[in-house]
Design a protein around this motif. Structure first.
Motif, PDB file in Angstrom:
ATOM      1  N   ASP A 201      47.344   1.606  70.382  1.00  0.00           N
ATOM      2  CA  ASP A 201      48.188   0.398  70.377  1.00  0.00           C
ATOM      3  C   ASP A 201      47.313  -0.854  70.330  1.00  0.00           C
ATOM      4  N   ILE A 202      46.199  -0.819  71.042  1.00  0.00           N
ATOM      5  CA  ILE A 202      45.298  -1.982  71.062  1.00  0.00           C
ATOM      6  C   ILE A 202      44.603  -2.136  69.709  1.00  0.00           C
ATOM      7  N   VAL A 203      44.186  -1.030  69.122  1.00  0.00           N
ATOM      8  CA  VAL A 203      43.559  -1.085  67.794  1.00  0.00           C
ATOM      9  C   VAL A 203      44.536  -1.690  66.791  1.00  0.00           C
ATOM     10  N   ASP A 204      45.785  -1.262  66.848  1.00  0.00           N
ATOM     11  CA  ASP A 204      46.814  -1.767  65.932  1.00  0.00           C
ATOM     12  C   ASP A 204      46.986  -3.274  66.100  1.00  0.00           C
ATOM     13  N   ALA A 205      47.005  -3.748  67.340  1.00  0.00           N
ATOM     14  CA  ALA A 205      47.185  -5.182  67.597  1.00  0.00           C
ATOM     15  C   ALA A 205      45.962  -5.982  67.137  1.00  0.00           C
ATOM     16  N   VAL A 206      44.778  -5.441  67.331  1.00  0.00           N
ATOM     17  CA  VAL A 206      43.564  -6.131  66.878  1.00  0.00           C
ATOM     18  C   VAL A 206      43.559  -6.237  65.355  1.00  0.00           C
ATOM     19  N   ALA A 207      43.936  -5.159  64.689  1.00  0.00           N
ATOM     20  CA  ALA A 207      43.976  -5.178  63.220  1.00  0.00           C
ATOM     21  C   ALA A 207      44.949  -6.255  62.735  1.00  0.00           C
ATOM     22  N   PHE A 208      46.094  -6.371  63.410  1.00  0.00           N
ATOM     23  CA  PHE A 208      47.071  -7.416  63.063  1.00  0.00           C
ATOM     24  C   PHE A 208      46.485  -8.820  63.257  1.00  0.00           C
ATOM     25  N   LEU A 209      45.843  -9.045  64.375  1.00  0.00           N
ATOM     26  CA  LEU A 209      45.278 -10.375  64.660  1.00  0.00           C
ATOM     27  C   LEU A 209      44.190 -10.735  63.652  1.00  0.00           C
ATOM     28  N   LEU A 210      43.436  -9.757  63.216  1.00  0.00           N
ATOM     29  CA  LEU A 210      42.373 -10.028  62.240  1.00  0.00           C
ATOM     30  C   LEU A 210      42.938 -10.260  60.841  1.00  0.00           C
ATOM     31  N   ARG A 211      44.047  -9.561  60.531  1.00  0.00           N
ATOM     32  CA  ARG A 211      44.544  -9.542  59.157  1.00  0.00           C
ATOM     33  C   ARG A 211      45.445 -10.718  58.813  1.00  0.00           C
ATOM     34  N   ASN A 212      46.328 -11.098  59.739  1.00  0.00           N
ATOM     35  CA  ASN A 212      47.394 -12.037  59.399  1.00  0.00           C
ATOM     36  C   ASN A 212      46.857 -13.462  59.283  1.00  0.00           C
ATOM     37  N   PRO A 213      46.925 -14.088  58.098  1.00  0.00           N
ATOM     38  CA  PRO A 213      46.257 -15.377  57.886  1.00  0.00           C
ATOM     39  C   PRO A 213      46.902 -16.562  58.594  1.00  0.00           C
ATOM     40  N   ALA A 214      48.091 -16.356  59.177  1.00  0.00           N
ATOM     41  CA  ALA A 214      48.749 -17.456  59.882  1.00  0.00           C
ATOM     42  C   ALA A 214      48.627 -17.340  61.393  1.00  0.00           C
ATOM     43  N   VAL A 215      48.011 -16.279  61.867  1.00  0.00           N
ATOM     44  CA  VAL A 215      47.911 -16.080  63.313  1.00  0.00           C
ATOM     45  C   VAL A 215      46.588 -16.657  63.796  1.00  0.00           C
ATOM     46  N   ASN A 216      46.680 -17.705  64.589  1.00  0.00           N
ATOM     47  CA  ASN A 216      45.496 -18.411  65.068  1.00  0.00           C
ATOM     48  C   ASN A 216      45.798 -18.990  66.441  1.00  0.00           C
ATOM     49  N   GLY A 217      44.906 -18.787  67.389  1.00  0.00           N
ATOM     50  CA  GLY A 217      45.139 -19.342  68.722  1.00  0.00           C
ATOM     51  C   GLY A 217      46.152 -18.561  69.534  1.00  0.00           C
ATOM     52  N   VAL A 218      46.353 -17.293  69.194  1.00  0.00           N
ATOM     53  CA  VAL A 218      47.314 -16.467  69.935  1.00  0.00           C
ATOM     54  C   VAL A 218      46.584 -15.717  71.041  1.00  0.00           C
ATOM     55  N   SER A 219      47.174 -15.750  72.212  1.00  0.00           N
ATOM     56  CA  SER A 219      46.671 -15.022  73.368  1.00  0.00           C
ATOM     57  C   SER A 219      47.685 -13.912  73.624  1.00  0.00           C
ATOM     58  N   LEU A 220      47.416 -12.740  73.094  1.00  0.00           N
ATOM     59  CA  LEU A 220      48.434 -11.692  72.948  1.00  0.00           C
ATOM     60  C   LEU A 220      48.332 -10.636  74.045  1.00  0.00           C
ATOM     61  N   ASN A 221      49.391 -10.521  74.850  1.00  0.00           N
ATOM     62  CA  ASN A 221      49.451  -9.452  75.842  1.00  0.00           C
ATOM     63  C   ASN A 221      49.947  -8.172  75.169  1.00  0.00           C
ATOM     64  N   VAL A 222      49.235  -7.083  75.401  1.00  0.00           N
ATOM     65  CA  VAL A 222      49.692  -5.783  74.881  1.00  0.00           C
ATOM     66  C   VAL A 222      49.711  -4.835  76.064  1.00  0.00           C
ATOM     67  N   ASP A 223      50.860  -4.759  76.723  1.00  0.00           N
ATOM     68  CA  ASP A 223      50.905  -4.124  78.046  1.00  0.00           C
ATOM     69  C   ASP A 223      52.230  -3.433  78.350  1.00  0.00           C
ATOM     70  N   GLY A 224      53.078  -3.293  77.346  1.00  0.00           N
ATOM     71  CA  GLY A 224      54.365  -2.659  77.607  1.00  0.00           C
ATOM     72  C   GLY A 224      55.286  -3.500  78.469  1.00  0.00           C
ATOM     73  N   GLY A 225      54.963  -4.762  78.664  1.00  0.00           N
ATOM     74  CA  GLY A 225      55.826  -5.660  79.437  1.00  0.00           C
ATOM     75  C   GLY A 225      55.619  -5.584  80.934  1.00  0.00           C
ATOM     76  N   THR A 226      54.443  -5.128  81.380  1.00  0.00           N
ATOM     77  CA  THR A 226      54.200  -4.924  82.836  1.00  0.00           C
ATOM     78  C   THR A 226      54.476  -6.162  83.672  1.00  0.00           C
ATOM     79  N   LEU A 227      54.199  -7.338  83.124  1.00  0.00           N
ATOM     80  CA  LEU A 227      54.362  -8.549  83.938  1.00  0.00           C
ATOM     81  C   LEU A 227      55.828  -8.797  84.286  1.00  0.00           C
ATOM     82  N   LEU A 228      56.736  -8.197  83.541  1.00  0.00           N
ATOM     83  CA  LEU A 228      58.159  -8.399  83.781  1.00  0.00           C
ATOM     84  C   LEU A 228      58.740  -7.284  84.637  1.00  0.00           C
ATOM     85  N   GLY A 229      57.922  -6.248  84.906  1.00  0.00           N
ATOM     86  CA  GLY A 229      58.448  -5.101  85.634  1.00  0.00           C
ATOM     87  C   GLY A 229      58.346  -5.282  87.138  1.00  0.00           C
TER      88      GLY A 229
END
Ligand SMILES: NC(=O)c1ccc[n+]([C@@H]2O[C@H](COP(=O)([O-])OP(=O)(O)OC[C@H]3O[C@@H](n4cnc5c(N)ncnc54)[C@H](OP(=O)(O)O)[C@@H]3O)[C@@H](O)[C@H]2O)c1
Length: 229
Positions: A201-229
């Motif tokens: 899941d983390i590899v997939d998210a990193v690939a997205f952040l590297l690939r998408n030319p409009a994504v800049n300055g994003v601080s992306l949580n990849v955690d299944g929503g733990t902070l809301l649980g």
């Protein structure tokens, strides 16, 4: 074909990132502190992968270590020193300084050393981590540097524009080497997804952040929503 540098690519998530890009046909340089281990991992993941030695906690050595690299399209800064555990009650200054140096001096020094070799459309992903918002005993310095990486990202975006810089904050990654043999049932129980993030899941998210030319300055949580649980 892109040129990808994965700092901290000999183990865990960084190793899976290096494997992903090597399998995709990219030219991968991965780093660890020991040349022999880095070379062995590069050989193991196959494809066009090379391993080099670099210690982020000794930042004056970073530029010489990276001198052999050509133009770089993607930089992933994933290294962490797992031996560093600090609590305020028995605070270890030397350990804390090592980890602060690793992420908050070593990460930007890698970018500084490579600045003239970053492709005009290069992208950088740095690793923070949700310990900054969901601390655990011993995470004092880890939590601090994971938060500090966000400030570093914001600054690099201004300094390096148009090069993109993003940060990923994994929650506890259940199948990563540090966590996979521990009882995580309590964390799973409070995770809204009902499962912890996995390395894939983390590899997939990193690939997205590297690939998408409009994504800049994003601080992306990849955690299944733990902070809301
Ligand atoms: N695993 C998780 O659940 C989790 C959760 C939140 C955030 N994160 C973040 O995700 C990233 C990867 O974590 P991980 O658990 O996959 O790590 P890991 O398996 O412990 O791997 C750490 C990597 O960093 C390298 N490293 C250690 N000390 C170094 C130093 N002084 N200089 C340069 N490289 C060094 C190691 O290489 P050598 O040992 O070969 O030198 C290794 O390649 C880290 O930034 C971590 O903070 C992970």
């Amino acid at each position: 074909m892109s040129s990808v540098l994965v700092v901290g690519g000999t183990s865990g998530i960084g190793r899976e990132i290096a494997r992903h890009f090597a399998a995709a046909g990219d030219r991968v340089t991965l780093t660890g502190r020991q040349a022999s281990r880095a070379a062995a991992v590069a050989n193991d993941i196959g494809g066009d992968a090379t391993g080099i030695a670099l210690d982020l906690a000794v930042p004056h050595g970073i530029a010489p270590a990276l001198a052999g690299l050509d133009v770089v399209d993607n930089v992933v800064l994933a290294a962490i020193d797992r031996e560093v555990s600090t609590r305020v009650h028995d605070f270890d200054i030397d350990l804390a300084q090592r980890l602060v140096t690793l992420k908050l001096v070593g990460y930007p020094e890698v970018v500084h050393a490579l600045r003239s070799r970053l492709a005009p459309d290069a992208a950088i992903v740095m690793f923070g981590g949700l310990a900054m918002l969901r601390p655990y005993p011993g995470s004092n310095t880890v939590s601090t540097v994971n938060g500090g990486v966000i400030g570093l990202m914001n600054t690099l975006i201004v300094e390096l524009a148009p090069i993109r810089v993003n940060v990923i904050h994994p929650g506890i990654v259940g199948d990563s080497p540090y966590w996979r043999d521990r009882d995580l049932s309590g964390v799973v129980a409070r995770t809204p997804c009902g499962r912890l993030a996995q390395m894939a899941d983390i590899v997939d998210a990193v690939a997205f952040l590297l690939r998408n030319p409009a994504v800049n300055g994003v601080s992306l949580n990849v955690d299944g929503g733990t902070l809301l649980g």
